[in-house]
Design a protein around this motif. Structure first.
Motif, PDB file in Angstrom:
ATOM      1  N   VAL A 101       0.841  -1.197   0.000  1.00 35.03           N
ATOM      2  CA  VAL A 101       0.000   0.000   0.000  1.00 35.03           C
ATOM      3  C   VAL A 101       0.876   1.247   0.000  1.00 35.03           C
ATOM      4  O   VAL A 101       0.616   2.209  -0.722  1.00 35.03           O
ATOM      5  CB  VAL A 101      -0.963   0.001   1.215  1.00 35.03           C
ATOM      6  CG1 VAL A 101      -1.595   1.363   1.424  1.00 35.03           C
ATOM      7  CG2 VAL A 101      -2.028  -1.067   1.045  1.00 35.03           C
ATOM      8  N   LYS A 102       1.932   1.187   0.791  1.00 35.68           N
ATOM      9  CA  LYS A 102       2.836   2.332   0.929  1.00 35.68           C
ATOM     10  C   LYS A 102       3.792   2.455  -0.262  1.00 35.68           C
ATOM     11  O   LYS A 102       3.974   3.537  -0.810  1.00 35.68           O
ATOM     12  CB  LYS A 102       3.637   2.182   2.228  1.00 35.68           C
ATOM     13  CG  LYS A 102       4.601   3.300   2.513  1.00 35.68           C
ATOM     14  CD  LYS A 102       5.274   3.135   3.866  1.00 35.68           C
ATOM     15  CE  LYS A 102       6.054   1.831   3.869  1.00 35.68           C
ATOM     16  NZ  LYS A 102       6.877   1.613   5.044  1.00 35.68           N
ATOM     17  N   ASN A 103       4.390   1.347  -0.689  1.00 35.52           N
ATOM     18  CA  ASN A 103       5.458   1.375  -1.690  1.00 35.52           C
ATOM     19  C   ASN A 103       5.018   1.200  -3.131  1.00 35.52           C
ATOM     20  O   ASN A 103       5.724   1.614  -4.053  1.00 35.52           O
ATOM     21  CB  ASN A 103       6.497   0.290  -1.372  1.00 35.52           C
ATOM     22  CG  ASN A 103       7.156   0.501  -0.036  1.00 35.52           C
ATOM     23  OD1 ASN A 103       7.400   1.622   0.377  1.00 35.52           O
ATOM     24  ND2 ASN A 103       7.438  -0.591   0.649  1.00 35.52           N
ATOM     25  N   GLU A 104       3.887   0.537  -3.350  1.00 30.63           N
ATOM     26  CA  GLU A 104       3.427   0.207  -4.708  1.00 30.63           C
ATOM     27  C   GLU A 104       1.935   0.525  -4.861  1.00 30.63           C
ATOM     28  O   GLU A 104       1.125  -0.346  -5.157  1.00 30.63           O
ATOM     29  CB  GLU A 104       3.683  -1.272  -5.008  1.00 30.63           C
ATOM     30  CG  GLU A 104       5.097  -1.740  -4.818  1.00 30.63           C
ATOM     31  CD  GLU A 104       6.086  -1.114  -5.796  1.00 30.63           C
ATOM     32  OE1 GLU A 104       5.661  -0.643  -6.869  1.00 30.63           O
ATOM     33  OE2 GLU A 104       7.291  -1.093  -5.478  1.00 30.63           O
ATOM     34  N   PRO A 105       1.532   1.779  -4.687  1.00 33.23           N
ATOM     35  CA  PRO A 105       0.100   2.115  -4.673  1.00 33.23           C
ATOM     36  C   PRO A 105      -0.641   1.796  -5.972  1.00 33.23           C
ATOM     37  O   PRO A 105      -1.868   1.654  -5.950  1.00 33.23           O
ATOM     38  CB  PRO A 105       0.084   3.613  -4.384  1.00 33.23           C
ATOM     39  CG  PRO A 105       1.441   4.099  -4.777  1.00 33.23           C
ATOM     40  CD  PRO A 105       2.382   2.950  -4.541  1.00 33.23           C
ATOM     41  N   ASP A 106       0.067   1.640  -7.085  1.00 32.51           N
ATOM     42  CA  ASP A 106      -0.594   1.340  -8.358  1.00 32.51           C
ATOM     43  C   ASP A 106      -0.695  -0.156  -8.649  1.00 32.51           C
ATOM     44  O   ASP A 106      -1.248  -0.553  -9.680  1.00 32.51           O
ATOM     45  CB  ASP A 106       0.140   2.031  -9.508  1.00 32.51           C
ATOM     46  CG  ASP A 106       0.088   3.547  -9.381  1.00 32.51           C
ATOM     47  OD1 ASP A 106      -0.926   4.060  -8.864  1.00 32.51           O
ATOM     48  OD2 ASP A 106       1.056   4.207  -9.780  1.00 32.51           O
ATOM     49  N   PHE A 107      -0.180  -0.991  -7.760  1.00 30.79           N
ATOM     50  CA  PHE A 107      -0.190  -2.436  -7.974  1.00 30.79           C
ATOM     51  C   PHE A 107      -1.610  -3.010  -7.923  1.00 30.79           C
ATOM     52  O   PHE A 107      -1.933  -3.963  -8.625  1.00 30.79           O
ATOM     53  CB  PHE A 107       0.700  -3.119  -6.931  1.00 30.79           C
ATOM     54  CG  PHE A 107       0.919  -4.579  -7.146  1.00 30.79           C
ATOM     55  CD1 PHE A 107       1.802  -5.031  -8.113  1.00 30.79           C
ATOM     56  CD2 PHE A 107       0.256  -5.516  -6.384  1.00 30.79           C
ATOM     57  CE1 PHE A 107       2.021  -6.387  -8.324  1.00 30.79           C
ATOM     58  CE2 PHE A 107       0.463  -6.873  -6.577  1.00 30.79           C
ATOM     59  CZ  PHE A 107       1.344  -7.306  -7.540  1.00 30.79           C
ATOM     60  N   CYS A 108      -2.446  -2.428  -7.082  1.00 28.76           N
ATOM     61  CA  CYS A 108      -3.808  -2.933  -6.893  1.00 28.76           C
ATOM     62  C   CYS A 108      -4.751  -1.750  -6.703  1.00 28.76           C
ATOM     63  O   CYS A 108      -4.449  -0.841  -5.936  1.00 28.76           O
ATOM     64  CB  CYS A 108      -3.856  -3.837  -5.662  1.00 28.76           C
ATOM     65  SG  CYS A 108      -5.518  -4.392  -5.204  1.00 28.76           S
ATOM     66  N   PRO A 109      -5.913  -1.758  -7.372  1.00 31.35           N
ATOM     67  CA  PRO A 109      -6.856  -0.642  -7.213  1.00 31.35           C
ATOM     68  C   PRO A 109      -7.399  -0.500  -5.791  1.00 31.35           C
ATOM     69  O   PRO A 109      -7.832   0.574  -5.401  1.00 31.35           O
ATOM     70  CB  PRO A 109      -7.976  -0.952  -8.203  1.00 31.35           C
ATOM     71  CG  PRO A 109      -7.749  -2.317  -8.711  1.00 31.35           C
ATOM     72  CD  PRO A 109      -6.366  -2.741  -8.357  1.00 31.35           C
ATOM     73  N   LEU A 110      -7.359  -1.565  -5.000  1.00 35.16           N
ATOM     74  CA  LEU A 110      -7.853  -1.492  -3.621  1.00 35.16           C
ATOM     75  C   LEU A 110      -6.902  -0.716  -2.704  1.00 35.16           C
ATOM     76  O   LEU A 110      -7.317  -0.222  -1.656  1.00 35.16           O
ATOM     77  CB  LEU A 110      -8.063  -2.899  -3.056  1.00 35.16           C
ATOM     78  CG  LEU A 110      -9.116  -3.751  -3.749  1.00 35.16           C
ATOM     79  CD1 LEU A 110      -9.139  -5.159  -3.154  1.00 35.16           C
ATOM     80  CD2 LEU A 110     -10.483  -3.113  -3.657  1.00 35.16           C
ATOM     81  N   TYR A 111      -5.641  -0.621  -3.106  1.00 36.26           N
ATOM     82  CA  TYR A 111      -4.653   0.042  -2.248  1.00 36.26           C
ATOM     83  C   TYR A 111      -4.991   1.507  -1.987  1.00 36.26           C
ATOM     84  O   TYR A 111      -4.717   2.017  -0.909  1.00 36.26           O
ATOM     85  CB  TYR A 111      -3.251  -0.046  -2.858  1.00 36.26           C
ATOM     86  CG  TYR A 111      -2.629  -1.422  -2.860  1.00 36.26           C
ATOM     87  CD1 TYR A 111      -3.204  -2.501  -2.210  1.00 36.26           C
ATOM     88  CD2 TYR A 111      -1.430  -1.629  -3.525  1.00 36.26           C
ATOM     89  CE1 TYR A 111      -2.611  -3.751  -2.236  1.00 36.26           C
ATOM     90  CE2 TYR A 111      -0.818  -2.877  -3.546  1.00 36.26           C
ATOM     91  CZ  TYR A 111      -1.419  -3.930  -2.898  1.00 36.26           C
ATOM     92  OH  TYR A 111      -0.817  -5.162  -2.910  1.00 36.26           O
ATOM     93  N   LYS A 112      -5.587   2.170  -2.952  1.00 28.89           N
ATOM     94  CA  LYS A 112      -5.881   3.599  -2.766  1.00 28.89           C
ATOM     95  C   LYS A 112      -6.837   3.825  -1.599  1.00 28.89           C
ATOM     96  O   LYS A 112      -6.822   4.883  -0.976  1.00 28.89           O
ATOM     97  CB  LYS A 112      -6.405   4.225  -4.055  1.00 28.89           C
ATOM     98  CG  LYS A 112      -7.783   3.813  -4.474  1.00 28.89           C
ATOM     99  CD  LYS A 112      -8.188   4.557  -5.751  1.00 28.89           C
ATOM    100  CE  LYS A 112      -9.486   4.316  -6.320  1.00 28.89           C
ATOM    101  NZ  LYS A 112     -10.350   3.319  -6.289  1.00 28.89           N
ATOM    102  N   ASP A 113      -7.655   2.828  -1.277  1.00 32.01           N
ATOM    103  CA  ASP A 113      -8.575   2.908  -0.135  1.00 32.01           C
ATOM    104  C   ASP A 113      -8.062   2.113   1.068  1.00 32.01           C
ATOM    105  O   ASP A 113      -8.810   1.913   2.035  1.00 32.01           O
ATOM    106  CB  ASP A 113      -9.959   2.391  -0.534  1.00 32.01           C
ATOM    107  CG  ASP A 113     -10.609   3.243  -1.611  1.00 32.01           C
ATOM    108  OD1 ASP A 113     -10.433   4.481  -1.573  1.00 32.01           O
ATOM    109  OD2 ASP A 113     -11.275   2.674  -2.498  1.00 32.01           O
TER     110      ASP A 113
END
Length: 139
Positions: free
Chosen positions: A39-51
């Motif tokens: 979530v911190k290092n790769e925010p674009d890896f998964c669309p759920l990370y932004k939330d």
């Protein structure tokens, strides 16, 4: 987005992260893929990370295998089941899996299963090439 499109896209995202980790040990790579780190290092890896949302409700969620090597899909479907096309299945028939059933389709629902998201499972099946780990999902 089709299964195939998602599969290719996710493999490319995974490869991009792995380029950053070329000098890391297996254990360090697995540690890097912990949900909180991703979530911190790769925010674009998964669309759920932004939330800051997990796809599976579990402690120590690891995103290395964001898709499961036991998942199987066919773009044209496997077979008819009760008049509906079966597009995806669980190869190990996980007791925690289920199915999404629509008017004319059935898809595997993996949201209740955490098998591929445990560090022990990842280490047992580890390969720096995500496509190699996932080579059997296309049936």
């Amino acid at each position: 987005m089709t299964y195939e499109e998602w599969f290719i896209q996710q493999g490319k995202l995974h490869a991009n992260v792995m380029k950053k980790l070329e000098d890391k040990t297996t254990d360090e790579v697995i540690e890097y893929f912990k949900f909180e780190n991703m979530v911190k290092n790769e925010p674009d890896f998964c669309p759920l990370y932004k939330d800051n949302k997990k796809c599976h409700d579990m402690e120590d969620l690891n995103c290395y295998l964001c898709a499961c090597p036991n998942f199987r899909f066919k773009m044209e479907g496997f077979e008819k089941q009760d008049g509906k096309t079966l597009f995806s299945v669980c190869n190990i028939k996980s007791r925690d899996g289920s199915q999404y059933v629509g008017e004319d389709y059935i898809h595997q629902n993996c949201s209740g299963c955490i098998v591929p998201h445990r560090a022990k499972y990842i280490k047992k099946n580890f390969n720096r090439n995500w496509f190699e780990v996932m080579k059997d999902v296309r049936s």
